[in-house]
Design a protein around this motif. Sequence first.
Motif, short mmCIF file in Angstrom:
data_model
loop_
_atom_site.label_atom_id
_atom_site.label_comp_id
_atom_site.label_asym_id
_atom_site.label_seq_id
_atom_site.Cartn_x
_atom_site.Cartn_y
_atom_site.Cartn_z
N MET A 92 -7.41 -25.72 16.63
CA MET A 92 -6.83 -24.97 17.75
C MET A 92 -6.20 -23.69 17.22
SD MET A 92 -4.12 -26.27 20.67
CE MET A 92 -2.66 -26.33 19.65
N ASP A 93 -6.67 -22.55 17.73
CA ASP A 93 -6.14 -21.29 17.19
C ASP A 93 -4.79 -20.95 17.81
OD1 ASP A 93 -6.58 -20.09 19.69
OD2 ASP A 93 -8.58 -19.43 19.14
N GLU A 94 -4.16 -19.87 17.30
CA GLU A 94 -2.81 -19.52 17.72
C GLU A 94 -2.77 -19.10 19.19
OE1 GLU A 94 -1.27 -16.56 15.13
OE2 GLU A 94 -1.31 -17.85 13.34
N THR A 95 -3.83 -18.48 19.69
CA THR A 95 -3.85 -18.04 21.08
C THR A 95 -3.75 -19.22 22.04
OG1 THR A 95 -5.23 -16.14 20.47
CG2 THR A 95 -5.16 -16.74 22.81
N VAL A 96 -4.53 -20.27 21.76
CA VAL A 96 -4.50 -21.46 22.60
C VAL A 96 -3.16 -22.16 22.49
CG1 VAL A 96 -5.56 -23.71 23.00
CG2 VAL A 96 -7.00 -21.75 22.44
N ALA A 97 -2.63 -22.26 21.27
CA ALA A 97 -1.33 -22.91 21.07
C ALA A 97 -0.23 -22.19 21.86
CB ALA A 97 -1.00 -22.94 19.58
N GLU A 98 -0.24 -20.86 21.81
CA GLU A 98 0.77 -20.09 22.54
C GLU A 98 0.60 -20.25 24.05
OE1 GLU A 98 4.03 -17.59 23.18
OE2 GLU A 98 3.34 -18.65 21.38
N PHE A 99 -0.65 -20.29 24.50
CA PHE A 99 -0.95 -20.48 25.92
C PHE A 99 -0.41 -21.82 26.41
CE2 PHE A 99 -4.72 -20.56 29.15
CZ PHE A 99 -3.80 -20.43 30.19
N ILE A 100 -0.68 -22.88 25.65
CA ILE A 100 -0.18 -24.22 26.03
C ILE A 100 1.35 -24.24 25.99
CG2 ILE A 100 -0.07 -26.62 25.27
CD1 ILE A 100 -2.98 -26.38 24.38
N LYS A 101 1.92 -23.63 24.99
CA LYS A 101 3.38 -23.60 24.86
C LYS A 101 4.02 -22.93 26.08
CE LYS A 101 7.07 -21.62 22.00
NZ LYS A 101 7.37 -20.81 20.80
N ARG A 102 3.51 -21.77 26.47
CA ARG A 102 4.08 -21.04 27.61
C ARG A 102 3.92 -21.83 28.91
NH1 ARG A 102 3.15 -14.53 27.39
NH2 ARG A 102 3.50 -14.18 25.16
N THR A 103 2.79 -22.50 29.05
CA THR A 103 2.57 -23.27 30.28
C THR A 103 3.54 -24.44 30.36
OG1 THR A 103 0.21 -22.68 30.25
CG2 THR A 103 0.87 -24.53 31.64
N ILE A 104 3.73 -25.15 29.26
CA ILE A 104 4.63 -26.31 29.27
C ILE A 104 6.07 -25.86 29.51
CG2 ILE A 104 5.56 -28.21 27.89
CD1 ILE A 104 2.85 -28.37 26.48
N LEU A 105 6.45 -24.71 28.97
CA LEU A 105 7.81 -24.21 29.19
C LEU A 105 8.09 -23.93 30.66
CD1 LEU A 105 8.29 -21.82 26.14
CD2 LEU A 105 9.62 -23.88 26.64
N LYS A 106 7.05 -23.61 31.44
CA LYS A 106 7.23 -23.35 32.87
C LYS A 106 7.44 -24.62 33.67
CE LYS A 106 3.36 -21.15 33.56
NZ LYS A 106 2.28 -20.40 34.25
N ILE A 107 6.98 -25.75 33.14
CA ILE A 107 7.00 -26.99 33.91
C ILE A 107 8.40 -27.58 33.92
CG2 ILE A 107 6.03 -29.31 34.12
CD1 ILE A 107 3.60 -28.33 32.52
N PRO A 108 8.98 -27.86 35.11
CA PRO A 108 10.30 -28.52 35.16
C PRO A 108 10.23 -29.89 34.48
CG PRO A 108 9.69 -27.62 37.32
CD PRO A 108 8.47 -27.52 36.45
N MET A 109 11.33 -30.29 33.86
CA MET A 109 11.34 -31.54 33.11
C MET A 109 11.02 -32.74 33.99
SD MET A 109 11.84 -31.23 29.87
CE MET A 109 12.43 -32.85 29.40
N ASN A 110 11.46 -32.71 35.25
CA ASN A 110 11.23 -33.87 36.12
C ASN A 110 9.77 -33.97 36.57
OD1 ASN A 110 11.43 -31.58 37.73
ND2 ASN A 110 12.26 -32.69 39.47
N GLU A 111 8.96 -32.94 36.30
CA GLU A 111 7.54 -32.97 36.66
C GLU A 111 6.63 -33.09 35.45
OE1 GLU A 111 6.71 -29.42 38.78
OE2 GLU A 111 8.00 -29.89 40.49
#
Length: 313
Positions: free
Chosen positions: A1-20
């Motif tokens: 998994m390259d850095e672009t995909v890792a950063e994309f996944i990271k940013r998406t997860i950060l947007k998700i509220p913890m209860n969801e």
Amino acid sequence: MDETVAEFIKRTILKIPMNELITILKAWDFLSENQLQTINFRQRKESLVQHLVRLCEEKHASLNDAALLDIIYTQFHQHQKIWDVFQMSKGPVTVSFRETEENAVWIRIAWGTQYTKPNQYKPTYVVYYSQTPYAFTSSSRLRRNAPLLGQALTVASKHHQIVKMDLRSRYLDSLKAIVFKQYNQIFETHNSTTPLQERNLGLDINMDSRIIHENIAEKERVQQITQETFGDYPQPRLEFAQYKLETKFKSDLNGSILAEREEPLRCLIKFSSPHLLEALKSLAPAGIADAPLSPLLTCIPNKRMNYFKIRDK
């Protein structure tokens, strides 16, 4: 998994509220149940995100996997986008469309050029219901991409023409209910069994009985007109309605500056509310407006429009 995909996944997860988070991760269906059980949801979110990214690296997550996670997040938070409605049509062929099916195809488009990579952080989302001529797209700031998107939709759905409707909202389910005319079916109805006379009309018990009778009769008339106009069910949710007026100045006075004006007078009127149709429905019963309301306000669901242009005939 390259850095672009890792950063994309990271940013998406950060947007998700913890209860969801666990619900969305399970809907993503990329990580195994055993991997999900290794996650400590009590730790700080930054540490949790790093752990999730490592799990994704172990499974060699691709760009498509990351994009799917973003689509699922957007499905949970549809109201964060403003959605436009497009209507497609066939060529000179007789075609019948079936009633909409609940299963929709969600499409995510990251735009790029021949010189730049697709921007994964400013995508366009398209929701298409098969066997219908309608598609819903999230509004894009990149207007130059609209013709390309329209061409792709017409080709993929085997239509010949696409037209942007004068209808937009943050609430995708309400837009779907309006264009498929299902707003009296998919929303829960609430019929009142209490006679109007028995409801609290806010009347002073010391009032003259003739006044009380007149007030009750008037309230019954307003209630009946309101129910005939809006129905006895919750309204689809729209946040605004916009009216552009164009008219020539008319005057019996010769030599008036405005009378000599060739360009029409233009005016923009916008009604806005967190729930516009329910607000309009409540105006007459609340005594704020006379019943019936103007057809320009009550025709929104039937016309399937909340952008209007009004010109002289």
